[in-house]
Write an enzyme that holds these catalytic residues in place. Structure first.
Site, PDB file in Angstrom:
ATOM      1  N   ASP A  77     -26.224  16.111 -13.332  1.00 52.27           N
ATOM      2  CA  ASP A  77     -27.072  17.086 -13.800  1.00 52.27           C
ATOM      3  C   ASP A  77     -26.413  18.036 -14.861  1.00 52.27           C
ATOM      4  O   ASP A  77     -26.898  18.020 -16.108  1.00 52.27           O
ATOM      5  CB  ASP A  77     -27.988  18.078 -12.726  1.00 52.27           C
ATOM      6  CG  ASP A  77     -29.179  18.615 -13.610  1.00 52.27           C
ATOM      7  OD1 ASP A  77     -29.883  18.195 -14.783  1.00 52.27           O
ATOM      8  OD2 ASP A  77     -29.652  19.791 -13.315  1.00 52.27           O
TER       9      ASP A  77
ATOM     10  N   CYS B 226     -49.473   9.803 -18.085  1.00 54.45           N
ATOM     11  CA  CYS B 226     -48.397  11.012 -18.194  1.00 54.45           C
ATOM     12  C   CYS B 226     -48.792  11.896 -19.420  1.00 54.45           C
ATOM     13  O   CYS B 226     -48.739  13.135 -19.434  1.00 54.45           O
ATOM     14  CB  CYS B 226     -47.057  10.698 -17.941  1.00 54.45           C
ATOM     15  SG  CYS B 226     -46.346   9.580 -18.866  1.00 54.45           S
TER      16      CYS B 226
ATOM     17  N   CYS C 289     -46.779  15.077 -14.728  1.00 57.10           N
ATOM     18  CA  CYS C 289     -46.504  13.905 -15.374  1.00 57.10           C
ATOM     19  C   CYS C 289     -45.743  12.930 -14.309  1.00 57.10           C
ATOM     20  O   CYS C 289     -45.988  11.710 -14.736  1.00 57.10           O
ATOM     21  CB  CYS C 289     -45.492  13.878 -16.572  1.00 57.10           C
ATOM     22  SG  CYS C 289     -43.605  14.539 -16.058  1.00 57.10           S
TER      23      CYS C 289
ATOM     24  N   CYS D 250     -48.512   9.467 -12.313  1.00 61.31           N
ATOM     25  CA  CYS D 250     -48.049   8.165 -12.567  1.00 61.31           C
ATOM     26  C   CYS D 250     -48.473   7.232 -11.458  1.00 61.31           C
ATOM     27  O   CYS D 250     -48.149   7.382 -10.127  1.00 61.31           O
ATOM     28  CB  CYS D 250     -46.665   8.403 -12.712  1.00 61.31           C
ATOM     29  SG  CYS D 250     -45.694   6.796 -12.946  1.00 61.31           S
TER      30      CYS D 250
END
Length: 388
Positions: free
Chosen positions: A138, A198, A247, A251
């Site tokens: 990350d 989304c 979002c 889905c």
């Protein structure tokens, strides 16, 4: 054994060992520069859509050879995390609760992924003593999603998440650049098709196109900022304390997917859906003790406290008026005072109105004063409407 066969066999053994290392998916990407990604990032910057949390050097974000001497391949990993709370505590009048996004449930994923990458590195080192690696999670320079997509862990969804048929987008990503010439995997075909759920559901319209995110409009980003927020944004934050899952929850690929096989990633209900009022006055020590092991704590308590104030206003929680007045009168931070004024304006009532009138006379911060005045004007407008 031919050299190519050696690396293919090592890769196959690595894939077989994934589960024993606590890894759900492993893929291999070439270490070639991410040329197309660089052009996308340049355009992204030109349009002012960066969050500011990214590595600023676009060359480092897209060229592994600037991060590692003679890279041969990049190993990408995915670990699945839970998406559902079983028997969650209720948010109800007098006991309103906020919600922390799923990616911050359980132990900080940076710690978990670094542990898994370390185990994978040790496993490889036993078999290849000359191994060299550079692991990232990350906060590294490379784009986790770009690496994962090239490594075949999933396709790039229209919500900018990596989507996997089996795991959905409920996955943490990490990678290690290596000096091993492992055979690369093939990227997966797009699985979104014509679906735009989304994009349609994004509360602030931050998904400006398929796979295109205006980070500065994204609620997940906005909940991590520390300053004043605009009225429209605060309304749309709802009771989110950190992050946004909209979002992902809409889905179809994620439907009925929930992963519970990593114990350290399982949520503590009282931490991920906490009562709001106690957050208003939580001290630094208590915050670190309660939330310090979660990734949502990385920005400190201020954003979460501000968002708790916002949530109480969105709930129009009358029982919290006294607590919000306490913030308005006593909190040393202008952002907290101004946001408390906003919430009191949404809740209304004589007690809130009197507190705002008193606060505007002694407020010394110009921006906080603007928020107080706006709250007073909104309450006056509501009173006029009610009298008609």
């Amino acid at each position: 054994m031919k050299d190519g066969d050696r690396w293919m066999r090592l890769k196959e053994e690595m894939l077989d060992a994934a589960a024993s290392l606590g890894i759900d998916k492993i893929g291999v990407a070439s270490a070639d520069p991410f040329i197309e990604l660089k052009q996308i990032l340049i355009r992204h910057r030109e349009l002012g859509r960066e969050s500011g949390f990214e590595e600023p050097d676009l060359d480092k974000r897209t060229n592994p050879s600037l991060l590692f001497d003679s890279p041969q391949s990049i190993i990408a990993i995915a670990i699945a995390y839970p998406s559902k709370l079983v028997d969650p505590p209720k948010s109800e009048p007098g006991a309103r609760r906020g919600i922390i996004a799923r990616a911050s449930w359980g132990q900080d994923y940076h710690t978990v992924l670094r542990d898994r990458l370390s185990k994978l590195e040790a496993w490889l080192k036993e078999r290849v003593p000359e191994l060299r690696v550079e692991s990232m999670v990350d906060t590294g320079a490379l784009s986790d999603r770009a690496v994962a997509e090239r490594a075949g862990l999933g396709w790039g969804g229209k919500n900018c998440m990596i989507m996997n048929d089996e795991l959905g987008s409920w996955i943490y990503l990490g990678e290690m650049i290596t000096n091993l010439p492992l055979p690369p995997d093939k990227p997966l075909a797009d699985g979104c098709g014509e679906c735009t759920k989304c994009i349609d559901a994004c509360p602030t319209g931050a998904l400006v196109g398929p796979g295109q995110l205006d980070s500065k409009r994204c609620i997940s980003f906005l909940t991590q900022t520390k300053g004043f927020l605009e009225d429209e944004v605060m309304r749309k934050i709802g009771n989110r304390l950190y992050g946004c899952d909209t979002c992902q929850t809409v889905c179809p690929v994620n439907r009925r997917k929930n992963w519970t096989h990593h114990p350290e990633l399982q949520p503590d209900h009282e931490l991920v859906k906490p009562l709001l009022v106690p957050l208003l006055t939580i001290g630094n020590r208590e915050f670190k003790e309660r939330y310090g092991s979660m990734s949502s704590a990385w920005r400190g308590k201020k954003p979460i406290q501000r968002n708790a104030v916002i949530a109480l206003g969105n709930f129009k929680e009358k029982s919290a008026v006294g607590d919000l007045i306490g913030v308005l009168q006593d909190d040393p931070r202008p952002v907290m005072r101004g946001t408390a004024a906003w919430s009191l304006g949404k809740i209304g009532g004589e007690e809130a109105e009197a507190a705002l009138q008193a606060a505007v006379l002694k407020e010394t911060d110009e921006e906080a004063k603007v928020y107080i005045e706006r709250a007073m004007a909104e309450m006056a407008e509501c009173s006029e409407m009610e009298s008609i």
